[in-house]
Write a protein that holds these residues in place. Structure first.
Motif, mmCIF file in Angstrom:
data_model
loop_
_atom_site.group_PDB
_atom_site.id
_atom_site.type_symbol
_atom_site.label_atom_id
_atom_site.label_comp_id
_atom_site.label_asym_id
_atom_site.label_seq_id
_atom_site.Cartn_x
_atom_site.Cartn_y
_atom_site.Cartn_z
ATOM 1 N N ASP A 447 -23.250 -18.963 117.518
ATOM 2 C CA ASP A 447 -22.984 -18.720 118.933
ATOM 3 C C ASP A 447 -22.173 -17.437 119.066
ATOM 4 N N VAL A 448 -22.715 -16.482 119.766
ATOM 5 C CA VAL A 448 -22.037 -15.212 120.017
ATOM 6 C C VAL A 448 -21.749 -15.122 121.510
ATOM 7 N N SER A 449 -20.498 -14.900 121.868
ATOM 8 C CA SER A 449 -20.132 -14.788 123.281
ATOM 9 C C SER A 449 -19.338 -13.506 123.506
ATOM 10 N N GLY A 450 -19.194 -13.151 124.771
ATOM 11 C CA GLY A 450 -18.429 -11.956 125.123
ATOM 12 C C GLY A 450 -19.217 -10.671 125.068
ATOM 13 N N LEU A 451 -20.538 -10.771 124.906
ATOM 14 C CA LEU A 451 -21.346 -9.556 124.818
ATOM 15 C C LEU A 451 -21.379 -8.777 126.120
ATOM 16 N N ASP A 452 -21.126 -9.475 127.244
ATOM 17 C CA ASP A 452 -21.172 -8.781 128.533
ATOM 18 C C ASP A 452 -20.073 -7.737 128.668
ATOM 19 N N THR A 453 -19.056 -7.812 127.810
ATOM 20 C CA THR A 453 -17.997 -6.794 127.823
ATOM 21 C C THR A 453 -18.560 -5.424 127.469
ATOM 22 N N HIS A 454 -19.468 -5.388 126.515
ATOM 23 C CA HIS A 454 -20.035 -4.123 126.051
ATOM 24 C C HIS A 454 -21.496 -3.949 126.448
ATOM 25 N N TRP A 455 -22.176 -5.041 126.734
ATOM 26 C CA TRP A 455 -23.608 -4.970 127.021
ATOM 27 C C TRP A 455 -23.883 -5.439 128.454
ATOM 28 N N GLN A 456 -23.234 -4.851 129.397
ATOM 29 C CA GLN A 456 -23.389 -5.269 130.795
ATOM 30 C C GLN A 456 -24.841 -5.117 131.245
ATOM 31 N N GLY A 457 -25.350 -6.181 131.845
ATOM 32 C CA GLY A 457 -26.718 -6.157 132.348
ATOM 33 C C GLY A 457 -27.778 -6.336 131.306
ATOM 34 N N VAL A 513 -30.201 -12.814 125.919
ATOM 35 C CA VAL A 513 -28.766 -12.702 126.181
ATOM 36 C C VAL A 513 -28.533 -13.289 127.565
ATOM 37 N N GLU A 514 -27.801 -14.398 127.605
ATOM 38 C CA GLU A 514 -27.553 -15.072 128.874
ATOM 39 C C GLU A 514 -26.057 -15.174 129.106
ATOM 40 N N SER A 515 -25.603 -14.555 130.206
ATOM 41 C CA SER A 515 -24.165 -14.540 130.540
ATOM 42 C C SER A 515 -23.344 -14.018 129.361
ATOM 43 N N GLY A 516 -23.878 -12.999 128.695
ATOM 44 C CA GLY A 516 -23.157 -12.386 127.575
ATOM 45 C C GLY A 516 -23.163 -13.207 126.304
ATOM 46 N N LYS A 517 -24.070 -14.192 126.214
ATOM 47 C CA LYS A 517 -24.095 -15.074 125.052
ATOM 48 C C LYS A 517 -25.459 -15.054 124.369
ATOM 49 N N VAL A 518 -25.418 -15.223 123.041
ATOM 50 C CA VAL A 518 -26.633 -15.351 122.233
ATOM 51 C C VAL A 518 -26.450 -16.558 121.323
ATOM 52 N N GLU A 519 -27.505 -17.314 121.145
ATOM 53 C CA GLU A 519 -27.476 -18.454 120.228
ATOM 54 C C GLU A 519 -28.659 -18.348 119.270
ATOM 55 N N VAL A 520 -28.365 -18.456 117.971
ATOM 56 C CA VAL A 520 -29.397 -18.369 116.940
ATOM 57 C C VAL A 520 -29.209 -19.546 115.988
ATOM 58 N N ALA A 521 -30.266 -20.297 115.726
ATOM 59 C CA ALA A 521 -30.217 -21.437 114.820
ATOM 60 C C ALA A 521 -31.068 -21.161 113.584
ATOM 61 N N PHE A 522 -30.590 -21.604 112.427
ATOM 62 C CA PHE A 522 -31.339 -21.440 111.186
ATOM 63 C C PHE A 522 -30.744 -22.370 110.129
ATOM 64 N N SER A 523 -31.485 -22.594 109.059
ATOM 65 C CA SER A 523 -30.976 -23.368 107.925
ATOM 66 C C SER A 523 -30.562 -22.407 106.819
ATOM 67 N N LEU A 524 -29.577 -22.824 106.027
ATOM 68 C CA LEU A 524 -29.026 -21.961 104.986
ATOM 69 C C LEU A 524 -28.887 -22.769 103.695
ATOM 70 N N PRO A 525 -29.658 -22.436 102.658
ATOM 71 C CA PRO A 525 -29.556 -23.163 101.389
ATOM 72 C C PRO A 525 -28.202 -22.944 100.720
ATOM 73 N N ILE A 526 -27.889 -23.819 99.777
ATOM 74 C CA ILE A 526 -26.654 -23.664 99.024
ATOM 75 C C ILE A 526 -26.668 -22.326 98.285
ATOM 76 N N HIS A 527 -25.545 -21.633 98.339
ATOM 77 C CA HIS A 527 -25.322 -20.331 97.706
ATOM 78 C C HIS A 527 -26.149 -19.201 98.310
ATOM 79 N N ALA A 528 -26.771 -19.454 99.448
ATOM 80 C CA ALA A 528 -27.484 -18.385 100.145
ATOM 81 C C ALA A 528 -26.536 -17.702 101.130
ATOM 82 N N ILE A 529 -26.919 -16.497 101.543
ATOM 83 C CA ILE A 529 -26.136 -15.713 102.503
ATOM 84 C C ILE A 529 -27.090 -15.134 103.537
#
Length: 536
Positions: A447-457, A513-529
């Protein structure tokens, strides 16, 4: 949280002559392109004498340059040919020297025999500590050697170039790398830095590259000496110190099989972090030193890159880069806690020419094929700008990792930065555990929020998702799937080289980007980055 320090851009090795081999040249070029920030390389043996004198072939834990010999009357003979070749190789590929002043030339060693040694991956480590570790027969000759070296570099490359380097004195003088006393190391340091500055008054000098964090009172006594001790080279008070350096190491073991678990490798990231914590605590106790740059001059999972054992079988696969992500990010957290100006964390790993594929040494590449470890540095290189406040419900607290290691729940952590100039936000997410055992994937929602500070519109952003995992950025699993060939075909080599590059998890795509927010879902295996980069 301020600018995210670009710490993951320092590398090193025992063997200076590996730099000029075909494999070394290829890898140095890759290191020079890791990030927009300058890469540095540190190596032992830049002043070591070749034995035999005409053989500068690299071998495990050995290298030489013949920079200093003497004639039959004891007069110095300086020869910079091999050092020039090594440093030229760095600079031509965008890498600058983190120049280590050492070791002792044979003609200056108080007890010159035995001087050379032959090390193999299963030797007793202490066989390496021969005459190159000894006190010089003359402090004046030692100092003049350093002066002539730096003077030569300035004449050859110009003061501006050499001012951009680091100059540090010796390696781990608190253990067998230095055969003298602590006070004799202070004398060694005084003569070295005095003569560096005599050749180039604005040169950047530091040390002491001590092993084991502060090593008890060692680091503190060194700082006392540089502040108000008697300078043995000048007779004055104190000694120049532009940056402070020490080493931190993990402590992996092999756990034998039990009724409940198979035999397996077990890392220990807390051992390294305790070294860092303890050294930072000492440095922060000196008000006059607290703002000086600090470099962890070796920051690794274990203490011997050229050794092999079951406890070191992390080096080819995913656990090495995930360990590094955890260690380096927690180094940054400790720097914030202790108000330390952390400038670099150096990885002691490079390449060995003419060895087998995926041989188990601590190296970044094998026969010009990048291992997974190098891709974590490519990820760090994309984390630029201001560090962002980033939290994970699965991330262990710093104090928990320091005290209890990562032996229960996995550490699912995050490090994020925003580059305002480029309009990019990057977040690195890891799934780490000390045990090299299978574990379920974790489900991540970023969850990323506060993007509207720099990415207005802004209503959408471009997402690039990089991944180091079982099937991405992983030449080792590709090699295993081929049947572990030691004589791969040209087609297989090309496939392995491609697998060794940093790869994306699918193609870049647009996200809302909705109201300065982005949501991304994914799975992450053990020891992966994963590294997720958002651009408006």
């Amino acid at each position: 949280m301020g600018v995210l320090p670009p710490v993951a851009r320092f590398f090193g090795a025992d063997e200076p002559n590996e730099a000029t081999t075909p494999d070394g040249k290829v890898l140095l070029a890759e290191l020079g392109q890791l990030s927009p920030h300058q890469t540095y390389f540190r190596t032992h043996n830049l002043l070591t004498t070749c034995d035999p004198s005409d053989d500068d072939t690299p071998r495990l834990k050995w290298g030489c340059t013949n920079a200093y010999t003497e004639d039959s009357y004891g007069n110095p003979i300086y020869n910079w040919t091999i050092i020039d070749e090594i440093f030229d190789t760095y600079l031509e590929r965008g890498v600058k020297p983190y120049a280590q002043i050492g070791f002792m030339p044979r003609a200056l060693a108080t007890d010159p025999e035995p001087y050379t040694f032959l090390f193999n991956a299963t030797n007793t480590y202490n066989i390496i500590f021969t005459a190159w570790s000894h006190v010089p027969t003359s402090w004046q000759k030692w100092g003049e050697l350093v002066f002539q070296w730096v003077k030569h570099e300035v004449e050859l490359r110009g003061a501006d170039e050499v001012n951009s380097w680091y100059w540090e004195v010796w390696n781990e003088p608190n253990i067998g790398y230095w055969n003298g006393t602590e006070q004799q190391y202070f004398t060694l340091y005084d003569y070295a830095v005095y003569n560096v500055r005599r050749a180039l008054p604005t040169a950047r000098v530091g040390g002491p590259e001590v092993a084991g964090g502060p090593s008890g009172t060692w680091l503190g006594l060194f700082l006392d000496h540089t502040i108000n001790g008697t300078n043995d080279a000048t007779g004055g008070d104190g000694s120049p110190l532009d940056f402070i350096s020490f080493h931190a190491k993990g402590s992996p073991i092999y756990v034998n099989a039990t009724n409940s678990a198979p035999g397996h490798l077990q890392m220990n990231v807390s051992a390294s972090l305790q070294n860092v914590r303890d050294a930072f605590a000492v440095i922060s106790s000196y008000p006059s030193q607290k703002n000086k740059p600090v470099i962890i001059g070796e920051d690794d999972p274990d203490g011997c890159a050229a050794c092999q054992s079951d406890a070191y079988n992390y080096r080819n696969g995913l656990i090495y880069p995930s360990y590094t992500a955890v260690a380096f990010s927690r180094d940054l957290d400790l720097a914030l806690r202790y108000n330390i100006n952390l400038e670099g964390t150096l990885t002691w790993a490079f390449a060995f020419q003419n060895t087998s594929y995926f041989d188990g040494f601590r190296v970044l590449a094998t026969n010009q094929i990048d291992k997974p470890i190098i891709n974590v540095f490519r990820m760090f290189g994309k984390l630029t700008g201001e560090r962002l406040v980033a939290n994970s419900t699965g991330q262990l607290s710093l104090d928990t990792v320091l005290a209890d290691r990562v032996r229960g729940a996995s550490d699912v952590g995050v490090l994020a930065a925003y580059n305002q100039t480029e309009g990019k936000l990057a977040a690195m997410v890891w799934n780490y555990h000390d045990d090299a055992l299978p574990k379920p994937d974790v489900q991540i929602t970023l969850d990323v929020s506060g993007l509207d500070t720099h990415w207005q519109g802004c209503e959408s952003a471009n997402l690039t998702h990089y991944r180091i995992g079982p099937t991405h950025s992983n030449s080792y699993t590709k090699w295993l799937a081929m049947g572990s060939p030691q004589s791969p075909s040209r087609a297989q080599i090309a496939e392995l080289k491609a697998a060794g590059m940093l790869q994306t998890l699918g193609s870049p795509r647009n996200v809302k980007v909705e109201s300065g927010k982005v949501e991304v879902a994914f799975s992450l295996p053990i020891h992966a980055i994963s590294l997720l980069v958002l651009e408006k």
